[in-house]
Design an enzyme around this catalytic site. Structure first.
Site, mmCIF file in Angstrom:
data_model
loop_
_atom_site.group_PDB
_atom_site.id
_atom_site.type_symbol
_atom_site.label_atom_id
_atom_site.label_comp_id
_atom_site.label_asym_id
_atom_site.label_seq_id
_atom_site.Cartn_x
_atom_site.Cartn_y
_atom_site.Cartn_z
ATOM 1 C CD GLU A 1 -0.395 45.692 26.922
ATOM 2 O OE1 GLU A 1 -1.499 45.514 26.497
ATOM 3 O OE2 GLU A 1 -0.245 45.030 28.021
ATOM 4 C CG ASP B 1 -2.927 46.544 29.886
ATOM 5 O OD1 ASP B 1 -2.120 47.405 30.818
ATOM 6 O OD2 ASP B 1 -3.395 47.073 28.900
ATOM 7 C CG ASP C 1 -5.618 42.520 29.260
ATOM 8 O OD1 ASP C 1 -4.596 42.307 28.854
ATOM 9 O OD2 ASP C 1 -6.163 43.604 28.923
ATOM 10 C CG ASP D 1 -5.232 41.628 24.073
ATOM 11 O OD1 ASP D 1 -5.296 40.377 23.398
ATOM 12 O OD2 ASP D 1 -6.292 42.413 23.684
#
Length: 705
Positions: A484, A557, A559, A561
């Site tokens: 990403e 990541d 998180d 997102d």
């Protein structure tokens, strides 16, 4: 106690049933869980046949805590009068005589699933104990059997299969156990499978039972099937119910029939409505008929075959077909499914040829796979005395059914294509467009495969420029990290093992392919790059043997997102590169959330510990406090892969010696498809309801804002 001798009165009966006990696989397929479930289907199907004939609208199936199972219907009840040829009651004939029942002559059942007359007697022969109760004529009649032999159990309290058993000596007795309410009829069967026959790990599968109950409720509109699992109260259920102390009960009833079944099975966006096609046809066959004197004579009879079909096409390429004969599933098809597929190809091929100029077909011909792509269909036929291949009834063998199904489909589907209604014309046009698009994709893929040789990483000049490839061409060792963002790419480039680890960065969130067409997916730069780099194609043309990497690792990541991006990527793999998931070659990297530097006294170097969740961090800090150790404050919280340096990323996420990977698995493709449609499909309302219902489980402190 169990008697070791057979009474002379039942010697002949037991000789017949002993053949079942010696060769159970011949009748139920196996002596494991599938065979155990098949016995249950035999009893349930007898009750369903009553409901199909208009007798009773509810069936209860109860998995008792002691390992027995009970089936209760509200049909007419098994006949309790004396059968003249054997001198036995109808109940005893049904449960002790092979090839005996009410489904041979067509008088009691016009079309039934049970037709060999061995289902109930086979279950009885393979049961340590079987109890049957019949409500009929204002009375409740009862009879018990031990491994097929009728007699009496001396129960003290709860019924048990190991209770002392006494076989009948001179004549059998169908005892009157009580009074039945006026107008109430039905049959209750409870049996304990014989552990001398079945393997130790054989168990009733609740999920399989619920699926079968749901399927039957779709096929018999208005019939309610209730499944109750009492094993939860003892913790003996093979599945883990939601509660450890309460029974699990589910009820199924669908008034929409197989059209509602198709809507349930289909997971992609529709191209056509659910088309319902019904019709009948007749054929003649020569069958042996039992005469009044007991002799079998061949006789030509005319049969009527009823065909009921529901189908729809969607935007996907998966084919989901279910076929049934007299409510019995035929998972391996048979003549009815052959007639359906062959005629469907003929009709659509003719329609494509008629519209060849508009569709720009050229000289290519539509094949069966082009027609079946994206099709969801449920086909049912009702045939008196169908010919199945074996007692397990997985394949229909009646030859004439093929032609009957083809005739009905040709007439009704032809009328659909020649209809002057605007809606019908639009749907027919969209369907032909889809079929031709599938044909062109197949032809192009074949040409591409024939003309293009596989190139390794060094030879390839057409791979995306942003791919950071590895040196090795050994598929068994190579890994592709889909990363990403460009910032994480820079760190990952320095952290990777360039011999076997390749990197492909994606920018932001890729297209949600669950809601997009194939054309939109292929025109999306990120999706096209992933498919091109893996090198095995997509959809029906996907060839896993051509994949350029042994592992595909999604590295995003830690998180919200990152989780969303990972879900979008998994949706792409599930829809267009599913064999990679099925073979366990897709993984999700697990980067750490925190870095804790533990300070050591004196000249001893500090220790670095990574944690992967808030719970793990709190547990570590509690352990350090207990040991009177200190750590650097503030504790570093990683919000993205780009915040790590190369050494940290290598040690925690990429190095084979210390990293943590989660393998993406798919045990049930149908269930997985429903989950992806729920999370990523066109219907927004179910996701909104899920968020609202689950909002109380969210901690405000866990929101990273």
């Amino acid at each position: 106690m169990v008697t070791a001798e057979y009474s002379a009165h039942h010697l002949q009966v037991l000789e017949g049933l002993e053949a079942v006990r010696k060769r159970p696989g011949m009748y139920i397929g196996s002596n494991g869980s599938p065979g155990l479930m098949h016995c249950l289907w035999e009893i349930i199907d007898n009750s369903v046949d009553e409901a199909v004939g208009g007798n009773g609208t509810r069936i209860d199936v109860i998995l008792h805590a002691d390992g027995s199972v009970e089936v209760h219907d509200r049909g007419r009840g098994i006949p309790v009068d004396i059968e003249p040829r054997t001198g036995l009651t109808g109940v005893e004939v049904v449960y002790t005589k092979l090839h005996a029942g009410g489904k041979f002559g067509g008088g009691s059942y016009a079309a039934s699933g049970g037709l060999h007359g061995v289902g109930a007697s086979v279950v009885n022969a393979l049961s340590e104990r079987l109890d049957v109760e019949v409500d009929r004529g204002g009375k409740t009649y009862a009879m018990s059997f031990h491994r097929g032999e009728p007699g009496n159990f001396k129960d003290s309290g709860e019924k048990r299969p190991d209770a002392p058993f006494s076989p009948f000596e001179k004549s059998s007795e169908l005892r009157v156990a009580g009074k039945a309410p006026r107008g109430v009829t039905g049959t209750r069967v409870r049996y304990w499978a014989d552990r001398q026959i079945f393997t130790k790990d054989a168990a009733f599968q609740l999920a399989e039972l619920e699926n079968r109950a749901r399927q039957t409720a779709f096929l018999v509109p208005g019939l309610e099937i209730v499944v109750r699992d009492d094993r939860a109260s003892t913790g003996s259920a093979t599945e883990s119910p939601t509660s450890a102390t309460e029974s699990v009960e589910v009820s199924y009833r669908y008034d929409g029939g197989i059209a509602e079944f198709v809507d349930y099975l289909a997971v992609d966006a529709p191209i056509t409505d659910t088309w319902r096609i019904q019709g009948t046809g007749t054929f003649k066959e020569t069958v042996p008929v039992l005469q009044a004197n007991g002799h079998m004579t061949s006789q030509e009879v005319e049969r009527e075959c009823r065909v009921d079909l529901a189908m729809r096409w969607g935007t996907g390429y998966e084919t989901v077909t279910r076929s049934f004969v007299n409510i019995i599933a035929t998972p391996k098809g048979g003549t009815h499914q052959q007639g359906f597929e062959q005629e469907l190809l003929k009709v659509l091929r003719a329609q494509v040829e008629q519209n060849a100029r508009r569709l720009k077909v050229g000289n290519d011909k539509v094949e069966k796979d082009d027609v079946l792509a994206g099709l969801t269909a449920v086909l049912t036929v009702e045939v008196p005395e169908p010919q199945f291949e074996g007692q397990t009834k997985e394949v229909l063998g009646t030859p004439a059914v093929r032609q009957v199904v083809a005739q009905v489909l040709r007439k009704e589907l032809g009328a659909r294509f020649t209809s002057t209604k605007r809606d019908d014309k639009n749907q027919a046009s969209q369907l032909l467009d889809k079929v031709v698009a599938e044909m062109k994709a197949r032809v192009s893929a074949r040409a591409h495969k024939e003309t293009q040789r596989r190139k390794n990483a060094l030879e390839s000049s057409s791979l995306p420029a942003k791919l950071v490839d590895c040196r090795s061409s050994d598929v068994s060792r190579s890994e592709l990290f889909i990363v990403e963002g460009d910032s994480a790419l820079g760190t990952a480039r320095r952290a990777r093992d360039s011999e076997i680890q390749a990197l492909l960065p994606i920018r932001g969130k890729i297209l949600n392919v669950q809601r997009a067409s194939i054309g939109d997916m292929l025109s999306n730069a990120e999706c096209a790059s992933i498919i091109q780099v893996i090198g095995a194609g997509s959809g029906r043309t996907f060839d896993i043997s051509a994949a350029r990497y042994g592992k595909i690792i999604l590295m995003s990541d830690a998180d919200v997102d990152g989780a969303h991006i990972r879900t979008l990527l998994l949706t792409l793999f599930f829809r267009y590169m599913r064999p990679l998931i099925e073979e366990g070659r897709v993984f999700a990297a697990v980067p750490p959330l925190h870095r804790v530097i533990v300070m050591n006294p004196g000249s001893k170097p500090n220790e670095t510990i990574y944690t992967y969740s808030e719970q793990e961090l709190h547990a570590l800090l509690a352990k350090l406090r207990k040991a009177n150790k200190r750590w650097h404050e503030p504790i570093q919280r990683y919000k993205g892969l780009g915040e790590m340096d190369a050494d940290q990323l290598a040690n925690t996420t990429m190095d084979r010696g210390g990293r943590l990977l989660r393998r993406v698995r798919m045990e049930d493709a149908e269930a997985a498809g429903r989950v992806f449609e729920l999370l990523m499909g066109n219907e927004v309302a179910p996701r909104r309801e899920f968020i609202i219902d689950s909002s109380d489980q969210l901690s405000r402190e866990s929101i990273d804002a």
